[in-house]
Design a protein around this motif. Structure first.
Motif, PDB file in Angstrom:
ATOM      1  N   LYS A  10       0.830  -1.190   0.000  1.00  0.00           N
ATOM      2  CA  LYS A  10       0.000   0.000   0.000  1.00  0.00           C
ATOM      3  C   LYS A  10       0.867   1.244   0.000  1.00  0.00           C
ATOM      4  O   LYS A  10       1.917   1.287   0.634  1.00  0.00           O
ATOM      5  N   TYR A  11       0.410   2.233  -0.747  1.00  0.00           N
ATOM      6  CA  TYR A  11       1.018   3.562  -0.723  1.00  0.00           C
ATOM      7  C   TYR A  11      -0.055   4.522  -0.208  1.00  0.00           C
ATOM      8  O   TYR A  11      -0.948   4.923  -0.948  1.00  0.00           O
ATOM      9  N   LYS A  12      -0.007   4.800   1.109  1.00  0.00           N
ATOM     10  CA  LYS A  12      -1.041   5.598   1.764  1.00  0.00           C
ATOM     11  C   LYS A  12      -2.410   4.957   1.525  1.00  0.00           C
ATOM     12  O   LYS A  12      -2.669   3.856   1.973  1.00  0.00           O
ATOM     13  N   ASP A  13      -3.289   5.627   0.783  1.00  0.00           N
ATOM     14  CA  ASP A  13      -4.640   5.099   0.583  1.00  0.00           C
ATOM     15  C   ASP A  13      -4.748   4.214  -0.659  1.00  0.00           C
ATOM     16  O   ASP A  13      -5.830   3.699  -0.964  1.00  0.00           O
ATOM     17  N   ILE A  14      -3.654   4.039  -1.388  1.00  0.00           N
ATOM     18  CA  ILE A  14      -3.678   3.261  -2.624  1.00  0.00           C
ATOM     19  C   ILE A  14      -3.101   1.872  -2.366  1.00  0.00           C
ATOM     20  O   ILE A  14      -1.985   1.741  -1.849  1.00  0.00           O
ATOM     21  N   THR A  15      -3.860   0.841  -2.723  1.00  0.00           N
ATOM     22  CA  THR A  15      -3.379  -0.533  -2.623  1.00  0.00           C
ATOM     23  C   THR A  15      -2.882  -0.957  -3.997  1.00  0.00           C
ATOM     24  O   THR A  15      -3.674  -1.213  -4.908  1.00  0.00           O
TER      25      THR A  15
END
Length: 320
Positions: A10-15
């Motif tokens: 995950k990159y912050k809110d992005i999976t």
């Protein structure tokens, strides 16, 4: 040789990668296929130990890339989608530099380099500066660079991107031989489905970070078709063709498209029975084709819809 369990990034809110469960066997050519942004490159970076997973686990050649990064790099050859070389050095000089980085003795390196240049068809261009190379020549040099340390596992990220059809076919022939003749384990990432299907033992279809299909192309096609055949027929008189075909037992659907009728049905010997019926009606058949699912068809079918269901017994995924 490669396995992941619920691998997630995950990159912050992005999976980018969502609970990936993947197994690639020794000596297998596996195609990880999907659109740009699907998470393929992120997966590769985790396998190489170049980015850390958010959760889940993975093994490459029995090693954890996060804990045993050097061991993984010793057994894996990786070619990124935009491979870089020193443009003012020749192809041979670039390979010599890689050999020194891998601590290959000079005499041994010279023999390996010559053999690899022959393998990838770059002997005549070996002593030209790389800035004079076409993209196809750079990609072939990239394969030679990957093979220099004789890796057990080869990971190729979009290797045919930007190549003309002839160049792509030449490169795929090299990759095919590495798997089939030399027993290398190969993971090849691509969104160019029509090219990749000819060399892969198995494929995984990757969309929005999820592996939504995994298996042999023929098995995935059979799963989608559910035993139903699709047949294209052209015959004269075309105005009577659809009605004539619908009289054959096992035919479920017949629809005219121009001078072609598309037929769907099931049962053994459906096509011969259709031909026999048309012959009995004195209709002239001049085209019949039993369609199979190619990788593009499979991809479109899996890509549609939103619900994903796993069939545990076959390790396949399909969409409702």
């Amino acid at each position: 040789m490669i396995s992941t369990v619920d691998l997630t990034k995950k990159y912050k809110d992005i999976t980018a990668v969502d609970k990936l469960n993947l197994t690639i066997n020794g000596g297998e050519i596996y195609g990880l296929l999907g659109p740009n942004g699907a998470g393929k490159t992120t997966t590769i970076l985790m396998l190489m130990g170049l980015t850390e997973p958010t959760s889940g686990s993975l093994r490459v050649g029995g090693y954890d890339p996060m804990r045993d990064a050097l061991e993984v790099k010793r057994i894996v050859g990786y070619m990124p989608d935009n491979i870089g070389f020193y443009d003012d050095m020749t192809g041979r000089e670039n390979l010599r530099y890689t050999a020194r980085l891998n601590r290959i003795p000079e005499r041994q390196a010279e023999i390996q380099i010559q053999n690899l240049l022959e393998k990838v068809g770059l002997v005549e261009a070996a002593d030209r500066r790389v800035k004079e190379y076409s993209r196809g020549m750079r990609q072939r040099l990239g394969i030679a660079d990957v093979l220099l340390k004789n890796p057990k596992i080869i990971i190729l990220d979009e290797p045919t991107l930007g190549l003309d059809p002839e160049g792509a076919e030449e490169l795929l022939d090299i990759i095919r031989d590495l798997g089939q003749k030399e027993g290398k384990t190969i993971l090849i990432s691509s969104h160019l489905l029509y090219q990749i299907q000819s060399i892969c033992d198995r494929v995984g279809i990757f969309v929005k970070g999820k592996l939504i299909a995994d298996g042999k192309i023929d098995d995935l096609a059979a799963q989608l078709s559910d035993g139903e055949q699709v047949i294209e027929i052209r015959a004269e008189p075309v105005e009577k063709l659809a009605d004539a075909v619908m009289s054959v037992a096992g035919v479920n659907f017949a629809e005219r498209h121009g001078n072609t009728v598309i037929v769907k049905g099931d049962g053994e010997n459906l096509a011969p029975r259709i031909v026999a019926e048309l012959a009995a009606r004195n209709m002239a058949v001049y085209h019949l084709n039993v369609r199979g699912y190619n990788l593009d068809d499979i991809y479109r079918q899996y890509f549609r819809g939103e619900e994903v269901k796993q069939i545990d017994s076959n390790n396949f995924y399909y969409r409702h």
